[in-house]
Design an enzyme around this catalytic site. Structure first.
Site, short mmCIF file in Angstrom:
data_model
loop_
_atom_site.label_atom_id
_atom_site.label_comp_id
_atom_site.label_asym_id
_atom_site.label_seq_id
_atom_site.Cartn_x
_atom_site.Cartn_y
_atom_site.Cartn_z
N MET A 49 1.03 -1.04 0.14
CA MET A 49 0.00 0.31 0.27
C MET A 49 1.06 1.02 0.44
O MET A 49 0.13 2.43 -0.05
CB MET A 49 -0.75 0.21 1.24
CG MET A 49 -0.61 0.74 2.58
SD MET A 49 -1.22 -0.47 4.30
CE MET A 49 -2.22 1.53 3.41
N HIS A 125 -2.90 -4.14 -5.51
CA HIS A 125 -1.98 -4.08 -3.85
C HIS A 125 -2.45 -4.70 -2.90
O HIS A 125 -4.05 -4.31 -2.83
CB HIS A 125 -1.33 -2.20 -3.59
CG HIS A 125 -2.41 -1.59 -3.19
ND1 HIS A 125 -3.09 -1.44 -1.71
CD2 HIS A 125 -3.61 -0.86 -3.59
CE1 HIS A 125 -4.11 -0.85 -1.05
NE2 HIS A 125 -4.25 -0.33 -2.41
N CYS A 126 -1.72 -4.44 -1.97
CA CYS A 126 -2.39 -4.88 -0.34
C CYS A 126 -1.68 -4.09 0.48
O CYS A 126 -1.45 -3.24 0.22
CB CYS A 126 -3.05 -6.68 -0.23
SG CYS A 126 -1.49 -7.58 -0.41
N ALA A 127 -2.12 -4.95 1.75
CA ALA A 127 -0.52 -3.90 2.78
C ALA A 127 0.79 -4.40 2.23
O ALA A 127 2.04 -3.00 2.05
CB ALA A 127 -0.60 -4.92 3.83
N SER A 133 -2.27 -9.07 -2.33
CA SER A 133 -2.83 -8.25 -4.29
C SER A 133 -1.68 -10.07 -5.06
O SER A 133 -2.46 -10.00 -5.91
CB SER A 133 -1.77 -7.96 -3.77
OG SER A 133 -0.30 -7.76 -3.35
#
Length: 343
Positions: A49, A125-127, A133
């Site tokens: 992120m 995206h993820c974290a 993701s």
């Protein structure tokens, strides 16, 4: 985001790096706010992120669409140009074994496809760009290239070595690949998906010490595609087809000495010393299984003779294997036969 031990172990095996080295690498990615990687031969990028704070990187990569795969709000000031133009998709899930991500694959694949056809580049995206993701990107490669999930993950790792979907997401990716055509039409019609949801519901219900809510029951009439069926020994009513059989590993597999034995082996029925046939829920069991009891007996829906039992907390088979959940028909109460369509 917490890197799960199983994910970390898998990364150690795949990369050859120690856990400390991997964690340091992840920390560096986070601290430097970088780590956007393009997946080979695609217009798809993957990241954590923090890259959203780097407008210069997004512009340099010509990112036109963004998929955020994480729980909670995304800073609107960072993605305002994408949200106002309908070029941002938010899938709210945690990196947790209880999450159902497969139900979003069709939505994310369609979103990416539309962007790519319009000449755009998509950031997923993820974290931290490791599990959630990576799962969405893997599902896209499965959909576009018709390749197994592990092959797709390896392709992504060529660009981003730290990707590692959690175990539950890997299961969902395998289900998606193995049933791709049917999943693209209607995921709810995929038996493997319904079985996955059923097992998850049972696990959660067992933790709460209550009977599960079952949303899908197998058929006991459609003979097509079934190699074996079980009939009530007393009235000959068909009780189960091979599509509902649940295999369990016995201590020593039997030797198939005949064609009948080979069929039984293939559908998981021919176990040494086993006195039970284990099954997924079948429609005729519905009145009993929806009583809310943790265990009980099963009666033939036609003659009402006892044919088996169930125990959501599990039971030990006579072969020595513990089966959870356990829905079983007693071998002494049923006969095995092949449907006419299988002859």
């Amino acid at each position: 985001m917490t890197l799960q031990p199983a994910n970390l172990k898998d990364l150690e095996l795949k990369t050859g790096a120690s856990a400390g080295e991997l964690l340091e690498k992840i920390r560096n990615l986070r601290e430097k706010n970088i780590g956007m990687d393009r997946i080979a031969d695609t217009q798809v990028y993957i990241s954590g992120m923090f890259v959203l704070r780097r407008a210069d990187l997004l512009e340099a990569a010509n990112i036109t669409h963004i998929i955020s795969v994480l729980r909670g709000r995304v800073d609107k000031t960072l993605i305002e140009q994408y949200t106002t133009s309908g070029r941002h998709l938010h899938i709210e899930v945690d990196d947790d074994d209880d999450e159902n991500l497969i139900e979003h694959f069709q939505t994310t694949n369609a979103f990416i496809d539309k962007a790519v056809r319009g000449g755009g580049n998509v950031l997923v995206h993820c974290a931290m760009g490791i599990s959630r993701s990576a799962t969405i990107c893997t599902a896209y490669l499965i959909y576009k290239k018709q390749i197994p999930s592990e092959t797709a993950i390896d392709i992504i790792r060529e660009s981003r070595p730290i990707v590692c979907p959690n175990y539950a997401f890997r299961q969902q990716l395998n289900i998606y690949y193995e049933n791709l055509d049917q999943a693209m039409r209607n995921l709810d019609d995929v038996p493997a998906y319904q079985r996955y949801l059923y097992k998850k519901e049972v696990e959660m219900s067992r933790m709460a010490h209550k009977a599960p809510t079952i949303n899908h029951y197998g058929d006991d009439e459609a003979k097509e595609g079934s190699d074996m069926e079980l009939k009530c020994r007393k009235c000959r009513r068909t009780l189960a087809l091979s599509k509902s059989f649940v295999d369990h590993q016995a201590a020593s597999p039997p030797i198939a000495s005949s064609s009948r034995d080979r069929i039984l082996n293939a559908v998981g029925l021919n176990k040494p010393n086993c006195q039970h046939h284990f099954l997924d829920p079948i429609v005729w069991m519905k009145p009993e299984l929806e009583k809310g009891e943790m265990e009980g007996k099963l009666e033939c829906p036609k003659c009402k003779s006892k044919v088996g039992s169930y125990a959501w907390q599990g039971m030990k088979c006579s072969c020595g294997v513990w089966v959870t959940p356990a829905i079983s028909l007693a071998k002494s109460r049923v006969d095995e036969s092949r449907p006419r369509s299988a002859l």
